[in-house]
Write an enzyme that holds these catalytic residues in place. Structure first.
Site, PDB file in Angstrom:
ATOM      1  N   SER A   8     -46.881  36.070  -5.442  1.00 11.62           N
ATOM      2  CA  SER A   8     -47.692  35.163  -6.244  1.00 11.62           C
ATOM      3  C   SER A   8     -49.079  35.713  -6.545  1.00 11.62           C
ATOM      4  CB  SER A   8     -47.815  33.809  -5.530  1.00 11.62           C
ATOM      5  OG  SER A   8     -46.546  33.210  -5.378  1.00 11.62           O
ATOM      6  N   HIS A  10     -52.409  32.736  -3.908  1.00  9.56           N
ATOM      7  CA  HIS A  10     -52.383  32.328  -5.316  1.00  9.56           C
ATOM      8  C   HIS A  10     -53.794  32.313  -5.899  1.00  9.56           C
ATOM      9  CE1 HIS A  10     -48.683  30.753  -3.548  1.00  9.56           C
ATOM     10  NE2 HIS A  10     -48.181  30.564  -4.756  1.00  9.56           N
TER      11      HIS A  10
END
Length: 421
Positions: free
Chosen positions: A295, A360
């Protein structure tokens, strides 16, 4: 800015090129042979540097007899009118815009050389974008009779580039050599690793709940932070098929077109910086949690692309861009929400927590800073962009501080880490 003519550069290489006086008459046949060679052979990457240098000096002597480093727009137009049929139509269009965009009546000779060798300088781009003449021919989208591969290249151009001149340039220059191999190779490797551990753990959904999941040498774990490869290798492990599926979809749909336009080196730089920033951000902000999944790199690419679209909203001509941007944000939000839920869900094997979601956020920050600068400078040298060096130095400082944090902070803060897997 041009400081010296190509004829001077040729003399520096030991080539004796006679500088013609303005009053000297040049035989039309010689002028024609030299210009025909330059227009037809310079775009060919197989042309030797020595031959290119020699002929550059000859053209400079023909069209820049004063050795000023500039060509008058009148002579430049004569060259285009006489030999423009030997160029790609889109490249000829850009050259005409360059000629009409210079109000001072002269063109930097080095800009012309850069154009013919597919290396566009900043001064060349400014001359095009600030030119008084608007490109009057039909847009690239209106061209007919294109093959499947050409239609794909045209589609990618409209997906990623905000200016018509850049889209046409890319359409003429792209050859599928090399193909977009980097993102595809990373995706295939992630699939292979996931299948391998799926068979080994006999689990496909929420693999992270298996007691053997974190025993792999790939995930980042705070107790194994001295193993430096884990700050990058964690991208090949995923919490489950739902995690892998969302990351793969965004990685392929956004990463492959970006790599086709900007190349593996630039996209790899954004992706790698996002991955490293993700693991370091976890080690600073969520010190007891492990990290898995790609991610960090995926969010760096997607956020950079979405920011580029927003910043060039009027120029981006991709279809249904508002709807597609909304869908991309929904996918990112769903994936991020899944990661947050998993992080605070009671772990299957306490006291070891579930994987962190902070990676993220690290990827998003990289995408909105370093990534945007890279995507905004298509076909321009990054080392000539001051903003690139500012963000790159800030990123390098973050990495440097992150390394020191991992070396000293855990012991100084007396952090209670979960047991090693």
């Amino acid at each position: 800015m041009c400081h010296s003519s190509p004829a001077v550069a040729a003399n520096a290489e030991g080539e004796e090129i006679e500088v013609l006086e303005e009053s000297t008459e040049v035989l039309p046949a010689a002028r024609k042979r030299t210009c025909q060679w330059y227009l037809s052979e310079v775009p060919n990457k197989r042309t030797s540097p020595k031959a290119l240098l020699a002929h550059s000096g000859q053209v400079a002597g023909l069209y820049d007899p004063e050795s000023s480093g500039f060509i008058s727009t009148e002579r430049f137009r004569d060259l285009l009118e006489a030999h423009g049929s030997e160029l790609d139509p889109h490249k000829l269009e850009v050259l005409l815009a360059l000629a009409d965009g210079n109000a001072d009546g002269k063109i930097c000779y080095q800009d012309f050389v850069n154009l013919m060798s597919n290396k566009r300088s900043n001064s060349f781009r400014r001359a095009i974008l600030q030119g008084s003449r608007q490109l009057k021919s039909s847009s690239l989208r209106e061209e007919v009779g294109l093959g499947l591969s050409q239609r794909l290249v045209r589609h990618v151009a409209y997906e990623t580039l905000p200016r018509e001149v850049d889209r046409k340039w890319y359409f003429d220059s792209y050859t599928y050599c090399p193909p977009p191999w980097l993102i595809l190779a990373i995706t295939i490797a992630e699939m292979v690793v996931f299948v391998y551990y799926g068979l080994q753990l006999d689990r496909w959904v929420l693999q992270v709940s298996s007691p053997s999941f974190l025993k792999s040498p790939l995930p980042y774990h705070p107790q194994r932070r001295a193993q430096a490869w884990r700050y990058l290798s964690y991208i090949f492990m995923h919490a489950g098929i739902e995690h892998l599926g969302l990351n793969m979809a965004m990685q392929l749909l956004v990463g492959v077109p970006l790599e086709m336009v900007h190349g593996a080196a630039r996209i790899g730089l954004i992706y790698l910086c996002g991955v490293l920033a993700g693991s370091l951000a976890v080690s600073v902000a969520d010190m007891t949690a492990p990290v898995v999944g790609s991610s960090g790199g995926v969010y760096a690419l997607v956020s950079a692309h979405l920011a580029n679209v927003v910043m060039n909203w009027s120029g981006m001509k991709c279809q249904f861009k508002l709807f597609r941007m909304a869908m991309a944000l929904v996918c990112m939000s769903v994936e991020f929400g899944r990661a947050v839920w998993l992080r605070f869900y009671p772990p299957a094997f306490p006291p070891c927590p579930n994987p962190s979601f902070v990676a993220h956020l690290g990827g998003v920050v990289v995408g909105l800073t370093l990534g945007v600068v890279v995507l905004q400078n298509y076909e321009q040298r990054l080392q000539e962009q001051s903003l690139f060096w500012i963000f790159f130095c800030v990123y390098a400082l973050f990495v440097f501080c992150g390394i020191f944090w991992n070396i000293f902070a855990y012991s100084l803060l007396d952090v209670k880490l979960p047991p090693a897997p």
